[in-house]
Design an enzyme around this catalytic site. Structure first.
Site, PDB file in Angstrom:
ATOM      1  N   ARG A   1      -7.261   7.790  24.558  1.00 31.67           N
ATOM      2  CA  ARG A   1      -5.882   8.130  24.906  1.00 31.67           C
ATOM      3  C   ARG A   1      -5.602   9.552  24.444  1.00 31.67           C
ATOM      4  O   ARG A   1      -5.793   9.867  23.261  1.00 31.67           O
ATOM      5  CB  ARG A   1      -4.884   7.177  24.258  1.00 31.67           C
ATOM      6  CG  ARG A   1      -3.434   7.519  24.645  1.00 31.67           C
ATOM      7  CD  ARG A   1      -2.407   6.535  24.119  1.00 31.67           C
ATOM      8  NE  ARG A   1      -1.088   6.841  24.684  1.00 31.67           N
ATOM      9  CZ  ARG A   1      -0.210   5.948  25.105  1.00 31.67           C
ATOM     10  NH1 ARG A   1      -0.486   4.667  25.015  1.00 31.67           N
ATOM     11  NH2 ARG A   1       0.955   6.313  25.617  1.00 31.67           N
TER      12      ARG A   1
ATOM     13  N   LEU B   1     -20.818   6.077  40.633  1.00 32.25           N
ATOM     14  CA  LEU B   1     -19.714   5.826  39.700  1.00 32.25           C
ATOM     15  C   LEU B   1     -18.598   4.964  40.319  1.00 32.25           C
ATOM     16  O   LEU B   1     -18.142   5.228  41.431  1.00 32.25           O
ATOM     17  CB  LEU B   1     -19.121   7.184  39.286  1.00 32.25           C
ATOM     18  CG  LEU B   1     -17.938   7.162  38.329  1.00 32.25           C
ATOM     19  CD1 LEU B   1     -18.397   6.823  36.901  1.00 32.25           C
ATOM     20  CD2 LEU B   1     -17.208   8.513  38.326  1.00 32.25           C
TER      21      LEU B   1
ATOM     22  N   ARG C   1      -1.400   3.755  20.925  1.00 27.03           N
ATOM     23  CA  ARG C   1      -1.079   2.430  21.462  1.00 27.03           C
ATOM     24  C   ARG C   1      -1.755   2.298  22.808  1.00 27.03           C
ATOM     25  O   ARG C   1      -2.248   3.274  23.368  1.00 27.03           O
ATOM     26  CB  ARG C   1       0.438   2.229  21.569  1.00 27.03           C
ATOM     27  CG  ARG C   1       1.166   3.313  22.357  1.00 27.03           C
ATOM     28  CD  ARG C   1       2.664   2.980  22.476  1.00 27.03           C
ATOM     29  NE  ARG C   1       3.386   4.071  23.090  1.00 27.03           N
ATOM     30  CZ  ARG C   1       4.033   5.033  22.420  1.00 27.03           C
ATOM     31  NH1 ARG C   1       4.047   5.019  21.088  1.00 27.03           N
ATOM     32  NH2 ARG C   1       4.656   6.011  23.056  1.00 27.03           N
TER      33      ARG C   1
ATOM     34  N   ASP D   1      -2.268  10.845  28.829  1.00 25.81           N
ATOM     35  CA  ASP D   1      -0.892  10.958  28.341  1.00 25.81           C
ATOM     36  C   ASP D   1      -0.614  12.335  27.747  1.00 25.81           C
ATOM     37  O   ASP D   1      -1.521  13.054  27.339  1.00 25.81           O
ATOM     38  CB  ASP D   1      -0.650   9.866  27.281  1.00 25.81           C
ATOM     39  CG  ASP D   1       0.828   9.658  27.001  1.00 25.81           C
ATOM     40  OD1 ASP D   1       1.656   9.968  27.880  1.00 25.81           O
ATOM     41  OD2 ASP D   1       1.156   9.193  25.898  1.00 25.81           O
ATOM     42  N   GLY D   2       0.672  12.677  27.684  1.00 29.57           N
ATOM     43  CA  GLY D   2       1.097  13.906  27.016  1.00 29.57           C
ATOM     44  C   GLY D   2       1.526  15.016  27.959  1.00 29.57           C
ATOM     45  O   GLY D   2       1.850  16.122  27.509  1.00 29.57           O
ATOM     46  N   ASN D   3       1.565  14.745  29.243  1.00 25.59           N
ATOM     47  CA  ASN D   3       1.940  15.783  30.220  1.00 25.59           C
ATOM     48  C   ASN D   3       3.340  16.320  29.992  1.00 25.59           C
ATOM     49  O   ASN D   3       3.576  17.534  30.030  1.00 25.59           O
ATOM     50  CB  ASN D   3       1.910  15.207  31.648  1.00 25.59           C
ATOM     51  CG  ASN D   3       0.520  14.823  32.098  1.00 25.59           C
ATOM     52  OD1 ASN D   3      -0.458  15.167  31.445  1.00 25.59           O
ATOM     53  ND2 ASN D   3       0.430  14.108  33.207  1.00 25.59           N
ATOM     54  N   GLY D   4       4.289  15.395  29.790  1.00 20.94           N
ATOM     55  CA  GLY D   4       5.696  15.787  29.664  1.00 20.94           C
ATOM     56  C   GLY D   4       5.923  16.664  28.442  1.00 20.94           C
ATOM     57  O   GLY D   4       6.560  17.715  28.502  1.00 20.94           O
TER      58      GLY D   4
ATOM     59  N   GLU E   1       5.568   0.121  33.948  1.00 19.35           N
ATOM     60  CA  GLU E   1       6.743   0.576  33.194  1.00 19.35           C
ATOM     61  C   GLU E   1       7.207   1.969  33.645  1.00 19.35           C
ATOM     62  O   GLU E   1       8.375   2.316  33.499  1.00 19.35           O
ATOM     63  CB  GLU E   1       6.433   0.601  31.694  1.00 19.35           C
ATOM     64  CG  GLU E   1       6.266  -0.775  31.057  1.00 19.35           C
ATOM     65  CD  GLU E   1       4.953  -1.471  31.399  1.00 19.35           C
ATOM     66  OE1 GLU E   1       3.998  -0.794  31.814  1.00 19.35           O
ATOM     67  OE2 GLU E   1       4.892  -2.714  31.268  1.00 19.35           O
TER      68      GLU E   1
ATOM     69  N   GLU F   1     -14.185   0.280  22.029  1.00 12.56           N
ATOM     70  CA  GLU F   1     -13.982   1.275  20.987  1.00 12.56           C
ATOM     71  C   GLU F   1     -12.756   2.086  21.401  1.00 12.56           C
ATOM     72  O   GLU F   1     -12.581   2.376  22.600  1.00 12.56           O
ATOM     73  CB  GLU F   1     -15.190   2.220  20.908  1.00 12.56           C
ATOM     74  CG  GLU F   1     -16.468   1.548  20.468  1.00 12.56           C
ATOM     75  CD  GLU F   1     -16.400   1.053  19.028  1.00 12.56           C
ATOM     76  OE1 GLU F   1     -15.807   1.745  18.185  1.00 12.56           O
ATOM     77  OE2 GLU F   1     -16.934  -0.041  18.751  1.00 12.56           O
TER      78      GLU F   1
ATOM     79  N   HIS G   1       2.734  17.313  34.817  1.00 19.91           N
ATOM     80  CA  HIS G   1       1.964  16.417  35.690  1.00 19.91           C
ATOM     81  C   HIS G   1       1.099  17.219  36.665  1.00 19.91           C
ATOM     82  O   HIS G   1      -0.037  16.853  36.944  1.00 19.91           O
ATOM     83  CB  HIS G   1       2.900  15.492  36.471  1.00 19.91           C
ATOM     84  CG  HIS G   1       3.686  14.560  35.596  1.00 19.91           C
ATOM     85  ND1 HIS G   1       3.097  13.828  34.592  1.00 19.91           N
ATOM     86  CD2 HIS G   1       5.006  14.242  35.558  1.00 19.91           C
ATOM     87  CE1 HIS G   1       4.028  13.102  33.984  1.00 19.91           C
ATOM     88  NE2 HIS G   1       5.195  13.340  34.544  1.00 19.91           N
TER      89      HIS G   1
ATOM     90  N   ARG H   1      11.141   5.703  35.301  1.00 17.42           N
ATOM     91  CA  ARG H   1      11.392   7.146  35.085  1.00 17.42           C
ATOM     92  C   ARG H   1      12.295   7.712  36.185  1.00 17.42           C
ATOM     93  O   ARG H   1      12.471   7.091  37.228  1.00 17.42           O
ATOM     94  CB  ARG H   1      10.052   7.889  35.064  1.00 17.42           C
ATOM     95  CG  ARG H   1       9.216   7.482  33.857  1.00 17.42           C
ATOM     96  CD  ARG H   1       8.048   8.406  33.649  1.00 17.42           C
ATOM     97  NE  ARG H   1       7.317   8.016  32.454  1.00 17.42           N
ATOM     98  CZ  ARG H   1       6.432   8.777  31.842  1.00 17.42           C
ATOM     99  NH1 ARG H   1       6.145   9.977  32.317  1.00 17.42           N
ATOM    100  NH2 ARG H   1       5.817   8.344  30.771  1.00 17.42           N
TER     101      ARG H   1
END
Ligand code: IPE
Ligand code: IPE
Ligand code: MG
Length: 253
Positions: free
Chosen positions: A175, A123, A181, A12-15, A59, A194, A29, A63
Site C-alpha cells: 500500500r 501476466l 490498513r 493510495d495517496g494521490n489526493g 466505498e 505479506e 489521479h 466521493r
C-alpha cells in the site's frame, strides 16, 4: 524468481500528493495514472504471475462527482492507450468489481480488452474497480447457494468462486500513501499475504521502489503457521493432518 507470484497494490495517496503541491485532488489521479503502465511492465519483467491493482473501491462511490467521473475517465484512457501493449505482451486483463454502473462505453471497452486478451498466457493483470472484498465474498456465497442449495461449502469452493480465481492468493500486498490498513481489498485472498506499507504517495512510486520491495519481501521467512519456512505448504498441510488424526485417536503425547 522468488515465492512472490501474486502482488496486489493499493494505489493510495494521490489526493494528498496533489494537495501538497497546491493542486486539485484530480491532478493527483492524473499523475498517478501515469505510473500504472511502468509498474505493469516491471511486474512482467520480474516474472510475476499476477498483479492486482486497486483503482476504485465500493466505498469510493461516495466521493464528489467530479472526482468519481475523473477516475472513470482515467480508466478508459488507460485502456485505450494500453490495449495494444496488453495484447502484444501476452497479458491477460480483467476488471473485478461491480462495474454495471460505469459509463456504457467504458464497460464496452473493458469487455473488449478482456475478450481480446482472454487467451493470453502471461501476466494476469487485474484492475479492482468498484470493488469491495466483502461484496466479492457475499457474491461468491450467494452463487454457491444458488447452484448447490443445502450443501456445505468448502474453502476451495469459495476460492474458486472469487472474481478471478486463477490470480490465486496474494503473496504480497503493497500500500502506498502511508496508511496502514487494507480498506476492503481482497479480504479472502490476502489471508496469508505479506504486507508492505510505504509512505511514498502513488504518483511518486517507481519501478525501482517496486523491485526493491519485492526483493526485500522475498527474503522474509513465510512460515504459514509452521515453525520454519523450510517446509512447503503441502508438507505443512500433511503434518497438520497427521497431528490431527493422532489426537483424534486419543493420543496423549
Ligand atoms: C487513491 O488516492 C486513489 C483512489 C482511492 C481512487 P486517494 O484519492 O485516496 O488519495 P488520498 O489518500 O486522499 O491522498
Ligand atoms: C483505497 O483507498 C482504495 C483505493 C486505493 C482504490 P482509500 O483512500 O479509498 O482508502 P481509505 O478510505 O483511506 O481507507
Ligand atoms: Mg486514499
Amino acid at each position: 524468481m522468488s515465492t512472490i507470484k501474486h502482488v496486489a497494490i493499493i494505489m493510495d495517496g494521490n489526493g494528498r500528493w496533489a494537495k501538497k503541491r497546491f493542486r486539485p485532488r484530480i491532478w493527483g489521479h492524473v499523475r498517478g495514472s501515469g505510473v500504472v503502465s511502468d509498474i505493469v511492465e516491471a511486474a512482467d519483467e520480474v516474472g510475476l504471475k499476477s498483479l492486482t491493482l486497486y483503482a476504485f473501491s465500493t466505498e469510493n462511490w461516495s466521493r464528489p462527482l467530479d472526482e468519481v467521473s475523473t477516475l472513470f475517465k482515467l480508466l478508459k484512457k488507460f485502456l485505450m492507450k494500453e490495449k495494444a501493449r496488453i495484447l502484444s505482451n501476452n497479458i491477460k486483463f480483467k476488471v473485478i468489481g461491480e462495474i454495471a454502473n460505469l459509463p456504457k462505453d467504458t464497460i464496452n471497452l473493458i469487455r473488449d480488452v478482456e475478450n481480446l486478451s482472454s487467451n493470453a498466457t502471461g501476466l494476469n493483470l487485474t484492475f479492482a474497480f468498484s470493488y469491495g472484498g466483502r461484496a466479492e465474498i457475499v457474491r461468491a456465497i450467494n452463487n454457491f447457494n444458488e447452484k448447490n442449495p443445502g450443501t456445505a461449502m468448502t474453502e476451495s469452493d469459495l476460492s474458486s468462486l472469487m472474481y478471478r480465481p486463477e490470480a490465486g492468493d496474494v503473496d504480497l500486498m503493497i500500500r502506498t500513501g502511508g496508511d496502514q490498513r487494507i480498506s476492503n481489498f481482497l479480504l479472502w485472498q490476502m489471508a496469508y499475504a505479506e504486507l508492505f506499507f510505504t509512505p511514498t504517495a502513488w504518483p511518486d512510486f517507481s519501478v525501482s521502489e517496486f523491485k526493491k520491495i519485492i526483493e526485500h519481501v522475498s527474503n522474509r521467512e513465510r512460515r504459514f503457521g509452521n515453525v520454519s519456512a523450510q517446509s512447503g505448504l503441502d508438507e505443512t498441510a500433511e503434518q497438520a493432518q497427521s497431528n490431527k488424526s493422532l489426537f483424534a485417536k486419543g493420543a496423549n503425547v
